[in-house]
Design an enzyme around this catalytic site. Structure first.
Site, mmCIF file in Angstrom:
data_model
loop_
_atom_site.group_PDB
_atom_site.id
_atom_site.type_symbol
_atom_site.label_atom_id
_atom_site.label_comp_id
_atom_site.label_asym_id
_atom_site.label_seq_id
_atom_site.Cartn_x
_atom_site.Cartn_y
_atom_site.Cartn_z
ATOM 1 N N HIS A 104 -4.055 23.885 -57.098
ATOM 2 C CA HIS A 104 -4.738 25.515 -56.968
ATOM 3 C C HIS A 104 -3.510 26.162 -58.192
ATOM 4 O O HIS A 104 -2.718 25.973 -58.463
ATOM 5 C CB HIS A 104 -4.513 26.027 -55.277
ATOM 6 C CG HIS A 104 -2.802 26.084 -54.934
ATOM 7 N ND1 HIS A 104 -2.226 27.397 -55.572
ATOM 8 C CD2 HIS A 104 -2.220 25.792 -54.053
ATOM 9 C CE1 HIS A 104 -1.289 26.988 -54.774
ATOM 10 N NE2 HIS A 104 -1.353 25.871 -54.088
ATOM 11 N N ASP A 106 -3.772 30.072 -57.769
ATOM 12 C CA ASP A 106 -3.623 31.429 -57.072
ATOM 13 C C ASP A 106 -1.991 31.158 -57.235
ATOM 14 O O ASP A 106 -1.432 29.748 -56.820
ATOM 15 C CB ASP A 106 -4.467 31.949 -55.448
ATOM 16 C CG ASP A 106 -4.143 30.794 -54.888
ATOM 17 O OD1 ASP A 106 -4.427 29.293 -54.856
ATOM 18 O OD2 ASP A 106 -4.123 30.796 -53.175
ATOM 19 N N ASP A 137 4.676 25.600 -57.610
ATOM 20 C CA ASP A 137 3.086 26.042 -56.658
ATOM 21 C C ASP A 137 2.227 26.256 -56.887
ATOM 22 O O ASP A 137 2.779 28.195 -56.963
ATOM 23 C CB ASP A 137 3.979 25.590 -55.253
ATOM 24 C CG ASP A 137 3.501 25.888 -54.349
ATOM 25 O OD1 ASP A 137 2.306 25.907 -54.456
ATOM 26 O OD2 ASP A 137 3.856 26.750 -53.246
ATOM 27 N N GLU A 172 -5.550 28.873 -51.793
ATOM 28 C CA GLU A 172 -5.458 28.068 -50.956
ATOM 29 C C GLU A 172 -4.212 28.995 -50.778
ATOM 30 O O GLU A 172 -4.074 28.287 -49.582
ATOM 31 C CB GLU A 172 -4.412 27.057 -51.730
ATOM 32 C CG GLU A 172 -3.797 25.847 -51.072
ATOM 33 C CD GLU A 172 -2.321 26.066 -50.397
ATOM 34 O OE1 GLU A 172 -2.357 25.367 -50.028
ATOM 35 O OE2 GLU A 172 -1.962 27.001 -51.017
ATOM 36 N N GLU A 173 -3.316 29.815 -51.143
ATOM 37 C CA GLU A 173 -2.008 30.746 -50.927
ATOM 38 C C GLU A 173 -2.646 31.492 -49.524
ATOM 39 O O GLU A 173 -2.512 32.049 -48.514
ATOM 40 C CB GLU A 173 -0.807 31.078 -51.614
ATOM 41 C CG GLU A 173 -0.157 30.303 -52.516
ATOM 42 C CD GLU A 173 0.705 29.323 -52.085
ATOM 43 O OE1 GLU A 173 0.217 29.051 -50.543
ATOM 44 O OE2 GLU A 173 1.294 28.797 -52.829
#
Length: 467
Positions: A104, A106, A137, A172-173
């Site tokens: 991801h 974001d 991440d 995702e976050e």
């Protein structure tokens, strides 16, 4: 399915190509880190669009994909669409399998900039680590995919027959709100024999980990009310329970004296765990010298196989605005992690029952913004798992460890539902000191190099598989 192992000279060529490409991969990672793409509406959404476009450009420049698009899907039950995702596809040739690569683009908000040693969106290398929000991440996951594809395509050229789909999510976050719909909208393009989810971690900075279990989650907002208006704490304190008193008393019932979860109906999983010392926990988690760990059983069983409950937010009068007032209402956000073997819904139901049953002084409770995700256990018997373990061993030079993870990746349940025949491989580039979601997030550079080597070997070896 049949396969033939690559001869050692082919392995060496792939690893040489990885090593040659690492500087460019890290440079591109730095460019991605500079884009503050956060999916929350409070942040500049044009930055998230920039981030998606940058990833799409990287995918196109590999020369491998037949099609690269930036897409959005609807958020079910609303009139809104999700955030921009990148979908790149390449059809399999000559009977070869297809692999789906997920990451991801974001990132979490940076939080208090003052807590960062260097600016969160200015990638900075020091002491063998790359610092910046998203450096680990999960923009490093994106570049592990891109770096591996570059290396394999440079070695195999026209002999690369492997089908590759790459799905880089943009929210995702923020809860992956359109994820399930995106899978449904693009089912044929995403269909694969194996799926690599590059959003987990490793045992340590030198030892790879294959994630085989994940806890689920149950997150919700609870409001506690005891008064219909604020009152003077001197005039009525001692006779009238304010919402803060009720909330503190209520929340304290969620845990036993040792800090383990005291909610009837939240279950644990019985499974062995590797050795992991309290000293390691202290080092990796940052426990203060006088602070003791909580829970019972082995340390990793507490993190991997048992539930946890955390209060992650509270709305009440701030310290700066404090006055002699009995609060009529307090709102908290509770995040629970759910042990494998229990659904997120079952855990939430147990929590709500417990809280309603233990509400002190007749306090009124209301619940909202419920977000649930199920745990996941990997089937480790498949051929792709075996190939992945071998690639990890050869990419890192160290045998991998099967990991449980205390965190959650709820959308994996959506992948399993849509693609029940696919083998799920949960990997990652993080190590225990990456501090994902925290100030001073960082990527261990050697871990990144080994992760790219691992994935490149996996892709090359899957290219030798016939299905």
């Amino acid at each position: 399915m049949t396969s033939s192992a690559l001869p050692s000279e082919s392995d060496a060529a792939v690893l040489d190509a990885v090593a040659t490409g690492i500087p460019a991969a890290l440079s591109d990672l730095g460019h991605l880190v500079r884009i503050p793409g956060m999916a929350w509406p409070a942040f500049d959404q044009t930055q998230l669009e920039r981030s998606a476009d940058a990833v799409a450009t990287l995918a196109k420049e590999t020369g491998v994909f037949d099609d690269v698009r930036v897409l959005r899907s609807a958020i079910p039950g609303t009139d809104e669409h999700g955030q921009p995702a990148v979908l790149a596809t390449r059809a399999a040739r000559n009977g070869k399998p297809t692999i789906l690569l997920y990451a991801h683009h974001d990132v979490q908000p940076p939080g208090d900039d003052a807590l960062w040693e260097t600016p969160p969106f200015e990638p900075t290398v020091r002491d063998g680590r790359l610092y910046g929000r998203g450096a680990a991440d999960d923009k490093a996951g994106i570049m592990a995919h891109i770096g591996a594809i570059r290396a394999v395509s440079s070695v195999l050229g026209d002999d690369l027959d492997l089908g590759i789909a790459m799905f880089i999510e943009g929210e995702e976050e923020y809860g992956s709100r359109s994820f399930a719909q995106f899978l449904a909208d693009n089912r044929d393009a995403l269909r694969a024999d194996a799926i690599v989810v590059a959003d987990s971690g490793n045992w340590d900075s030198v030892t790879p980990g294959l994630t085989v279990s994940l806890r689920g989650n149950a997150r919700f907002t609870m409001t506690v009310r005891t008064l219909d208006h604020a009152s003077h704490s001197g005039m009525f304190g001692g006779a009238v329970p304010d919402a803060m008193m009720a909330t503190v008393r209520l929340l304290s019932t969620l845990w036993n004296a040792d800090g383990s979860v005291a909610v009837e109906g939240m279950t644990s999983r019985d499974a062995e765990t590797p050795d992991y010392s309290e000293a390691t926990l202290r080092d990796e988690a940052g426990l203060l010298p006088g602070t003791t760990p909580i829970g019972d059983g082995t340390i990793l069983s507490r993190i991997w196989n048992k539930p946890s409950v955390t209060v992650i937010g509270i709305d009440a009068t701030s310290v700066a605005a404090a006055s002699n007032t009995l609060l009529p209402e307090v709102t908290v956000v509770i995040s629970a992690r759910v042990a494998p073997g229990q659904t997120g819904q079952e855990a939430y139901d147990a929590l709500e029952r417990h809280l309603r049953a233990h509400a002190p002084f007749g306090a009124e409770l209301s619940f909202s913004d419920v977000d649930l995700g199920n745990p996941f256990l990997v089937d480790t018997s498949g051929w792709a798992v075996s190939l992945t373990r071998d690639a990890m061993r050869d990419g890192y030079g160290v045998a991998p460890v099967d990991l449980g993870v205390g965190g959650s990746i709820p959308f994996i349940a959506d992948l399993v539902r849509e693609f029940p025949e696919a083998q799920i491989l949960v990997t990652g580039v993080e190590d225990p000191h990456s501090r994902a979601h925290s100030p001073n997030e960082s990527l261990h550079l050697d871990t990144f190099r080994h992760a790219v080597a691992t994935e490149a070997l996996l892709l090359a070896r899957m290219n030798a598989v016939e299905v």
